[in-house]
Design an enzyme around this catalytic site. Sequence first.
Site, PDB file in Angstrom:
ATOM      1  N   HIS A 103      75.453 -59.877   2.644  1.00 26.91           N
ATOM      2  CA  HIS A 103      75.538 -60.595   4.114  1.00 26.91           C
ATOM      3  C   HIS A 103      75.308 -61.906   3.919  1.00 26.91           C
ATOM      4  O   HIS A 103      76.008 -62.795   4.384  1.00 26.91           O
ATOM      5  CB  HIS A 103      74.605 -59.874   5.042  1.00 26.91           C
ATOM      6  CG  HIS A 103      75.189 -58.903   5.637  1.00 26.91           C
ATOM      7  ND1 HIS A 103      76.026 -58.893   6.525  1.00 26.91           N
ATOM      8  CD2 HIS A 103      74.558 -57.364   5.852  1.00 26.91           C
ATOM      9  CE1 HIS A 103      76.627 -57.621   7.285  1.00 26.91           C
ATOM     10  NE2 HIS A 103      75.409 -56.871   6.648  1.00 26.91           N
ATOM     11  N   HIS A 150      73.556 -54.488  -0.094  1.00 28.58           N
ATOM     12  CA  HIS A 150      74.385 -54.576   1.051  1.00 28.58           C
ATOM     13  C   HIS A 150      73.937 -55.837   2.108  1.00 28.58           C
ATOM     14  O   HIS A 150      74.548 -56.790   2.358  1.00 28.58           O
ATOM     15  CB  HIS A 150      73.943 -53.352   2.152  1.00 28.58           C
ATOM     16  CG  HIS A 150      74.618 -53.388   3.386  1.00 28.58           C
ATOM     17  ND1 HIS A 150      75.918 -52.594   3.533  1.00 28.58           N
ATOM     18  CD2 HIS A 150      74.327 -54.086   4.479  1.00 28.58           C
ATOM     19  CE1 HIS A 150      76.438 -52.759   4.876  1.00 28.58           C
ATOM     20  NE2 HIS A 150      75.402 -53.759   5.331  1.00 28.58           N
ATOM     21  N   GLU A 151      72.417 -55.970   2.162  1.00 33.07           N
ATOM     22  CA  GLU A 151      71.927 -57.052   2.725  1.00 33.07           C
ATOM     23  C   GLU A 151      72.086 -58.455   1.988  1.00 33.07           C
ATOM     24  O   GLU A 151      72.509 -59.512   2.573  1.00 33.07           O
ATOM     25  CB  GLU A 151      70.525 -57.012   2.989  1.00 33.07           C
ATOM     26  CG  GLU A 151      70.138 -55.739   3.911  1.00 33.07           C
ATOM     27  CD  GLU A 151      70.874 -55.561   5.041  1.00 33.07           C
ATOM     28  OE1 GLU A 151      71.333 -56.653   5.687  1.00 33.07           O
ATOM     29  OE2 GLU A 151      71.202 -54.456   5.521  1.00 33.07           O
ATOM     30  N   GLY A 187      67.930 -52.365   7.120  1.00 27.79           N
ATOM     31  CA  GLY A 187      68.114 -53.749   6.642  1.00 27.79           C
ATOM     32  C   GLY A 187      68.752 -54.550   7.864  1.00 27.79           C
ATOM     33  O   GLY A 187      69.579 -54.033   8.691  1.00 27.79           O
ATOM     34  N   CYS A 208      76.651 -50.370   9.087  1.00 30.02           N
ATOM     35  CA  CYS A 208      76.224 -51.804   9.109  1.00 30.02           C
ATOM     36  C   CYS A 208      76.240 -52.302  10.544  1.00 30.02           C
ATOM     37  O   CYS A 208      77.038 -51.632  11.418  1.00 30.02           O
ATOM     38  CB  CYS A 208      77.278 -52.859   8.638  1.00 30.02           C
ATOM     39  SG  CYS A 208      76.608 -54.497   8.761  1.00 30.02           S
ATOM     40  N   LEU A 209      74.929 -52.690  11.069  1.00 30.64           N
ATOM     41  CA  LEU A 209      74.661 -52.902  12.401  1.00 30.64           C
ATOM     42  C   LEU A 209      75.633 -53.830  13.112  1.00 30.64           C
ATOM     43  O   LEU A 209      75.869 -53.592  14.314  1.00 30.64           O
ATOM     44  CB  LEU A 209      73.117 -53.485  12.601  1.00 30.64           C
ATOM     45  CG  LEU A 209      72.149 -52.403  12.273  1.00 30.64           C
ATOM     46  CD1 LEU A 209      70.773 -53.065  12.630  1.00 30.64           C
ATOM     47  CD2 LEU A 209      72.311 -51.403  13.007  1.00 30.64           C
ATOM     48  N   GLN A 235      73.356 -61.751  10.667  1.00 26.04           N
ATOM     49  CA  GLN A 235      73.583 -60.714  11.668  1.00 26.04           C
ATOM     50  C   GLN A 235      73.075 -61.230  12.936  1.00 26.04           C
ATOM     51  O   GLN A 235      73.231 -60.675  13.996  1.00 26.04           O
ATOM     52  CB  GLN A 235      73.252 -59.586  11.368  1.00 26.04           C
ATOM     53  CG  GLN A 235      74.115 -59.122  10.107  1.00 26.04           C
ATOM     54  CD  GLN A 235      73.549 -57.499   9.809  1.00 26.04           C
ATOM     55  OE1 GLN A 235      72.351 -57.433   8.950  1.00 26.04           O
ATOM     56  NE2 GLN A 235      74.232 -56.491  10.337  1.00 26.04           N
TER      57      GLN A 235
HETATM   58 NI    NI Z   1      75.129 -54.879   7.253  1.00 23.98          NI
END
Ligand code: NI
Length: 196
Positions: free
Chosen positions: A151, A147-148, A45, A105-106, A50
């Site tokens: 963000h 989760h997304e 995701g 998380c990226l 991000q």
């Molecule tokens: Ni994340």
Amino acid sequence: MILPIVAYGDPVLKRKAKDIPEDSAELQQLIDNMFETMYNASGVGLAAPQIGKSIRLFIVDASPFAEDDDLEENERETLAHAKEVFINPTILEESGDEWDFSEGCLSIPDIREDVFRKPNITIEYLNRNFEPQSMELDGFYARVIQHEYDHIEGILFTDKLSSFKRRIIKGKLSNISKGKVKVDYRMRFPNLTKKR
Ligand code: NI
């Protein structure tokens, strides 16, 4: 085009993102770039903040979870097709008893922690063609979306940890914001002090 992923500590990750007023060629290009960026980083995701854009957009491709033999056949079937673009989404309802899963998380490389979330969600959104959609989901697909979705609300999974856990990882988070972390995809670090 692969875009740099914004690292922990950048204020854009703490901002509540704005609705997207209309479709555009630039938006479609951005979505393509986000998929390329996510796959390049082996993510499931990626949310627009991000990559530094405070707009209500995220993408998901949870199909790698479909390989998990421990899951029931019907969930694996759902996950195999769990690729979608979410524009201006709203989670209308979350229900059920919270379950924990080790999330990453990226934007926060090298840290994984157990996060508790409710299992069932109802979400409304526009797909990449700006067509209104509605889904009721559970399991891993729902978790990736939660989760997304966090963000674009300016919330990171580390915000959901106990203050004890947060204290333990504080130094690591500070290092990430300074670029003191090994990562094999492009990132942008907010507190990078000097270039080598
Ligand atoms: Ni994340």
